[in-house]
Design an enzyme around this catalytic site. Structure first.
Site, PDB file in Angstrom:
ATOM      1  N   ASP A  77      20.026 -45.066 -77.069  1.00  0.00           N
ATOM      2  CA  ASP A  77      19.023 -45.388 -76.054  1.00  0.00           C
ATOM      3  C   ASP A  77      19.342 -46.763 -75.485  1.00  0.00           C
ATOM      4  O   ASP A  77      19.305 -47.757 -76.220  1.00  0.00           O
ATOM      5  CB  ASP A  77      17.621 -45.397 -76.676  1.00  0.00           C
ATOM      6  CG  ASP A  77      17.358 -44.127 -77.483  1.00  0.00           C
ATOM      7  OD1 ASP A  77      17.649 -43.033 -76.950  1.00  0.00           O
ATOM      8  OD2 ASP A  77      16.862 -44.225 -78.619  1.00  0.00           O
TER       9      ASP A  77
ATOM     10  N   ASP B  15       7.042 -35.056 -76.694  1.00  0.00           N
ATOM     11  CA  ASP B  15       6.923 -36.383 -77.284  1.00  0.00           C
ATOM     12  C   ASP B  15       5.540 -36.507 -77.898  1.00  0.00           C
ATOM     13  O   ASP B  15       4.528 -36.306 -77.205  1.00  0.00           O
ATOM     14  CB  ASP B  15       7.129 -37.462 -76.224  1.00  0.00           C
ATOM     15  CG  ASP B  15       8.577 -37.573 -75.769  1.00  0.00           C
ATOM     16  OD1 ASP B  15       9.405 -36.770 -76.240  1.00  0.00           O
ATOM     17  OD2 ASP B  15       8.871 -38.438 -74.930  1.00  0.00           O
TER      18      ASP B  15
END
Length: 246
Positions: A127, A8
């Site tokens: 998500d 990330d």
């Protein structure tokens, strides 16, 4: 089931957020390319890269870093974060990534996904907090239901659905196996699990999930690897053993 070790990106660094909270960030390294090469050297079959800055703003802040990762490694790279137009997706494919994950734009403009899938390998990022899908870097509720959305994308030619339970993300508290089972049962598309993996046993539990003969295609792990709860090599070996026994 494949392991997708995660990188990330925020401000060019390897980071992890806690439950998607940008105010709860841990920096794990300043050289994402070296991290990707380390994952590859341990046998990772894929590398999952997320541009967190772009996910929040829509601006491709870390695209040069994504490009450098894709050029450096020999395994396929799956990347997402802030991909909100066909041009943004194509720019990432031009860097050499194998699959682009589209989240917010897929929810708000499904026709974008449909237009891209004829030429490119596209995954949709779902998500969710419970059943409600979040958008714009997980900071806004969309009002879209997780299962209904998974079903809608089943017929649009997507490669995979990347399903994250935000409440589990970065917690090491274990994946949402019940929620993932429901998604598996709701769609015919490959499902990749994300959020909560803290041990090799968690990965093995995900590999054991079977709904109507369907299994998860992959699982993403990040914090657990960075905090040495397990190595990529040990996880890949455990999943290979599961595959051999299935």
């Amino acid at each position: 089931m494949h392991l997708f070790p995660a990188i990330d990106l925020r401000d060019g660094n390897c980071v992890r957020l806690y439950q998607g909270d940008y105010g709860k960030e841990t920096v794990y390294g300043s050289d994402p390319v070296a991290q990707a090469l380390a994952f590859e050297s341990e046998g990772a079959p894929w590398i999952h890269v997320v541009d967190l800055d772009a996910a929040r703003s829509g601006s491709p802040e870390n695209r040069p870093v994504v490009a450098a990762i894709a050029e450096a490694v020999g395994v396929p790279v799956q990347t997402g974060g802030g991909v909100r137009s066909a041009d943004a997706a194509k720019a990432l494919f031009d860097t050499g990534v194998a699959r682009v994950v589209i989240g917010t734009a897929a929810i708000e403009n499904p026709s974008l996904v449909e237009a891209l899938t004829s030429d490119w390998a596209v995954a949709v990022g779902l998500d969710a907090r419970g059943s409600d899908i979040a958008v714009h870097g997980w900071e806004q509720a969309s009002g879209h239901d997780l299962l209904a959305t998974a079903q809608r994308f089943s017929d649009l030619g997507v490669d995979a659905l990347v399903v994250t339970e935000i409440g589990r993300d970065g917690t090491l508290g274990g994946p949402d196996t019940n929620g993932l089972s429901r998604v598996l049962g709701a769609t015919s598309v490959d499902v990749i699990a994300s959020g909560g993996v803290g041990t090799v046993a968690d990965l093995e539990a995900l590999a054991d999930l079977t709904i109507d003969g369907r299994r998860l295609a992959g699982a993403i792990a990040g914090r657990a690897i960075y905090e040495k709860k397990f190595t990529v090599a040990s996880a890949v070996a455990a999943l290979a053993n599961k595959d051999a026994l299935s």
